[in-house]
Write a protein that holds these residues in place. Structure first.
Motif, PDB file in Angstrom:
ATOM      1  N   THR A 110      -7.203   9.107  -3.933  1.00 47.39           N
ATOM      2  CA  THR A 110      -6.767   7.709  -3.919  1.00 47.39           C
ATOM      3  C   THR A 110      -5.529   7.548  -3.049  1.00 47.39           C
ATOM      4  O   THR A 110      -5.438   6.622  -2.242  1.00 47.39           O
ATOM      5  N   ILE A 111      -4.583   8.462  -3.190  1.00 45.50           N
ATOM      6  CA  ILE A 111      -3.360   8.420  -2.376  1.00 45.50           C
ATOM      7  C   ILE A 111      -3.718   8.547  -0.899  1.00 45.50           C
ATOM      8  O   ILE A 111      -3.215   7.778  -0.063  1.00 45.50           O
ATOM      9  N   LEU A 112      -4.577   9.491  -0.552  1.00 48.12           N
ATOM     10  CA  LEU A 112      -5.000   9.685   0.838  1.00 48.12           C
ATOM     11  C   LEU A 112      -5.661   8.421   1.387  1.00 48.12           C
ATOM     12  O   LEU A 112      -5.358   7.984   2.504  1.00 48.12           O
ATOM     13  N   TYR A 113      -6.527   7.812   0.624  1.00 44.93           N
ATOM     14  CA  TYR A 113      -7.223   6.593   1.021  1.00 44.93           C
ATOM     15  C   TYR A 113      -6.222   5.461   1.271  1.00 44.93           C
ATOM     16  O   TYR A 113      -6.274   4.790   2.305  1.00 44.93           O
ATOM     17  N   ILE A 114      -5.303   5.261   0.341  1.00 50.35           N
ATOM     18  CA  ILE A 114      -4.328   4.168   0.460  1.00 50.35           C
ATOM     19  C   ILE A 114      -3.419   4.388   1.666  1.00 50.35           C
ATOM     20  O   ILE A 114      -3.143   3.452   2.428  1.00 50.35           O
ATOM     21  N   LYS A 115      -2.958   5.606   1.865  1.00 48.64           N
ATOM     22  CA  LYS A 115      -2.084   5.902   3.015  1.00 48.64           C
ATOM     23  C   LYS A 115      -2.833   5.695   4.332  1.00 48.64           C
ATOM     24  O   LYS A 115      -2.273   5.157   5.296  1.00 48.64           O
ATOM     25  N   THR A 116      -4.080   6.115   4.369  1.00 46.37           N
ATOM     26  CA  THR A 116      -4.884   5.941   5.582  1.00 46.37           C
ATOM     27  C   THR A 116      -5.100   4.462   5.859  1.00 46.37           C
ATOM     28  O   THR A 116      -4.999   4.014   7.018  1.00 46.37           O
ATOM     29  N   TRP A 117      -5.358   3.687   4.835  1.00 46.45           N
ATOM     30  CA  TRP A 117      -5.525   2.246   4.972  1.00 46.45           C
ATOM     31  C   TRP A 117      -4.265   1.626   5.558  1.00 46.45           C
ATOM     32  O   TRP A 117      -4.327   0.826   6.505  1.00 46.45           O
TER      33      TRP A 117
ATOM     34  N   LEU B 201       2.319   6.668  -6.955  1.00 44.34           N
ATOM     35  CA  LEU B 201       1.342   7.649  -7.430  1.00 44.34           C
ATOM     36  C   LEU B 201       1.802   9.078  -7.130  1.00 44.34           C
ATOM     37  O   LEU B 201       1.681   9.966  -7.978  1.00 44.34           O
ATOM     38  N   GLU B 202       2.339   9.291  -5.946  1.00 43.08           N
ATOM     39  CA  GLU B 202       2.854  10.620  -5.590  1.00 43.08           C
ATOM     40  C   GLU B 202       4.004  11.039  -6.502  1.00 43.08           C
ATOM     41  O   GLU B 202       4.174  12.218  -6.787  1.00 43.08           O
ATOM     42  N   ASN B 203       4.781  10.062  -6.941  1.00 42.14           N
ATOM     43  CA  ASN B 203       5.952  10.347  -7.770  1.00 42.14           C
ATOM     44  C   ASN B 203       5.652  10.330  -9.265  1.00 42.14           C
ATOM     45  O   ASN B 203       6.569  10.231 -10.080  1.00 42.14           O
ATOM     46  N   GLY B 204       4.388  10.402  -9.616  1.00 42.37           N
ATOM     47  CA  GLY B 204       4.030  10.560 -11.016  1.00 42.37           C
ATOM     48  C   GLY B 204       3.624   9.311 -11.769  1.00 42.37           C
ATOM     49  O   GLY B 204       3.464   9.353 -12.987  1.00 42.37           O
ATOM     50  N   HIS B 205       3.454   8.201 -11.051  1.00 42.50           N
ATOM     51  CA  HIS B 205       2.974   6.984 -11.711  1.00 42.50           C
ATOM     52  C   HIS B 205       1.651   7.306 -12.393  1.00 42.50           C
ATOM     53  O   HIS B 205       0.826   8.031 -11.850  1.00 42.50           O
ATOM     54  N   ARG B 206       1.452   6.765 -13.569  1.00 43.02           N
ATOM     55  CA  ARG B 206       0.255   7.082 -14.344  1.00 43.02           C
ATOM     56  C   ARG B 206      -1.011   6.688 -13.578  1.00 43.02           C
ATOM     57  O   ARG B 206      -1.104   5.596 -13.030  1.00 43.02           O
TER      58      ARG B 206
ATOM     59  N   LEU C 106       0.832  -1.200   0.000  1.00 42.27           N
ATOM     60  CA  LEU C 106       0.000   0.000   0.000  1.00 42.27           C
ATOM     61  C   LEU C 106       0.872   1.258   0.000  1.00 42.27           C
ATOM     62  O   LEU C 106       0.638   2.184  -0.790  1.00 42.27           O
ATOM     63  N   ARG C 107       1.878   1.286   0.859  1.00 42.65           N
ATOM     64  CA  ARG C 107       2.768   2.455   0.930  1.00 42.65           C
ATOM     65  C   ARG C 107       3.523   2.645  -0.398  1.00 42.65           C
ATOM     66  O   ARG C 107       3.670   3.762  -0.872  1.00 42.65           O
ATOM     67  N   LYS C 108       3.973   1.561  -0.981  1.00 40.35           N
ATOM     68  CA  LYS C 108       4.698   1.638  -2.258  1.00 40.35           C
ATOM     69  C   LYS C 108       3.782   2.167  -3.358  1.00 40.35           C
ATOM     70  O   LYS C 108       4.186   3.019  -4.157  1.00 40.35           O
ATOM     71  N   THR C 109       2.552   1.694  -3.399  1.00 43.21           N
ATOM     72  CA  THR C 109       1.593   2.164  -4.400  1.00 43.21           C
ATOM     73  C   THR C 109       1.340   3.661  -4.230  1.00 43.21           C
ATOM     74  O   THR C 109       1.342   4.415  -5.215  1.00 43.21           O
ATOM     75  N   ALA C 110       1.141   4.113  -2.998  1.00 46.94           N
ATOM     76  CA  ALA C 110       0.918   5.536  -2.739  1.00 46.94           C
ATOM     77  C   ALA C 110       2.140   6.358  -3.173  1.00 46.94           C
ATOM     78  O   ALA C 110       1.979   7.418  -3.803  1.00 46.94           O
ATOM     79  N   ARG C 111       3.338   5.892  -2.845  1.00 46.94           N
ATOM     80  CA  ARG C 111       4.569   6.600  -3.242  1.00 46.94           C
ATOM     81  C   ARG C 111       4.688   6.701  -4.758  1.00 46.94           C
ATOM     82  O   ARG C 111       5.040   7.751  -5.302  1.00 46.94           O
TER      83      ARG C 111
END
Length: 158
Positions: free
Chosen positions: A122-129, A19-24, A12-17
Motif C-alpha cells: 500500500t505504501i509503495l502504491y501510494i508513493k508511486t501515485w 503508514l511508514e511511521n507505524g500508523h495502524r 498521498l505523501r502524508k498518508t504514506a509517511r
C-alpha cells in the motif's frame, strides 16, 4: 486519475509517511485500510469514526463507493463526498482499495503484483501515485523560451 495538485500529492505523501511511521493498518477495518488511512489524512474523522460510519451501510469501500449518494444522509457518504471534493474520483478510491490502477502499477518495477492487504505494498502504491502526479505537474510547467520572457518571471538570486 485525480487531477495533479499539490494538496493531493501532499495528502498521498502524508498518508504514506504515517503508514511508514507505524500508523495502524488493517485492511479488514474500513477506518484503517487503504482508503481509510487516506480518509483519516484528508478528513477530520478518526479510524474509529470511519469504521462506525461504514458499518451503517453494507459492503466494503468499493461497494460503498458504487452506492455513494451525496444526499443519503449516511455519514459514510459524507466521508466519500469530502474525499471527492478534495480531488479524488470514486475510481481513484476503488483503485486505491484494491491497488489496481494500471497506470500506477506500470510504474512499479520492483513487484509484478501488489497485495491489497499488505501495508508495504500500500505504501509503495501510494508513493508511486504521488510521484506520477508530481511528474504530471512538472510536465505542465512552461518555462520561458527566450531571455526576453524572463522579465515576467520572478528570479531569486543569492
Amino acid at each position: 486519475m485525480a487531477i495533479p495538485s499539490l494538496k493531493i500529492i501532499d495528502a498521498l505523501r502524508k498518508t504514506a509517511r504515517q503508514l511508514e511511521n507505524g500508523h495502524r493498518y488493517e485492511w479488514g477495518n474500513m477506518g484503517s485500510c487503504n482508503c481509510g488511512n487516506l480518509a483519516q489524512t484528508i478528513t477530520s474523522f478518526s479510524r474509529g469514526e470511519i469504521q462506525r460510519y461504514a458499518i451503517e451501510k453494507r459492503g466494503d469501500w468499493s461497494e460503498q463507493l458504487m452506492e455513494y449518494c451525496p444526499s443519503s444522509g449516511y455519514p459514510m457518504d459524507l466521508i466519500i463526498e469530502k474525499m471527492i471534493d478534495f480531488g479524488f474520483t470514486k475510481q481513484d478510491l476503488r483503485h486505491l482499495e484494491w491497488l489496481s490502477d494500471t497506470e500506477i502499477l506500470s510504474q512499479i518495477e520492483t513487484k509484478k503484483h501488489l497485495n491489497r492487504n499488505l501495508k508495504s505494498d500500500t505504501i509503495l502504491y501510494i508513493k508511486t501515485w504521488a510521484t506520477i502526479l508530481e511528474d504530471k505537474m512538472l510536465h505542465e510547467v512552461k518555462l520561458p523560451k527566450n531571455i526576453s520572457e524572463i522579465d515576467s518571471y520572478a528570479i531569486v538570486t543569492n
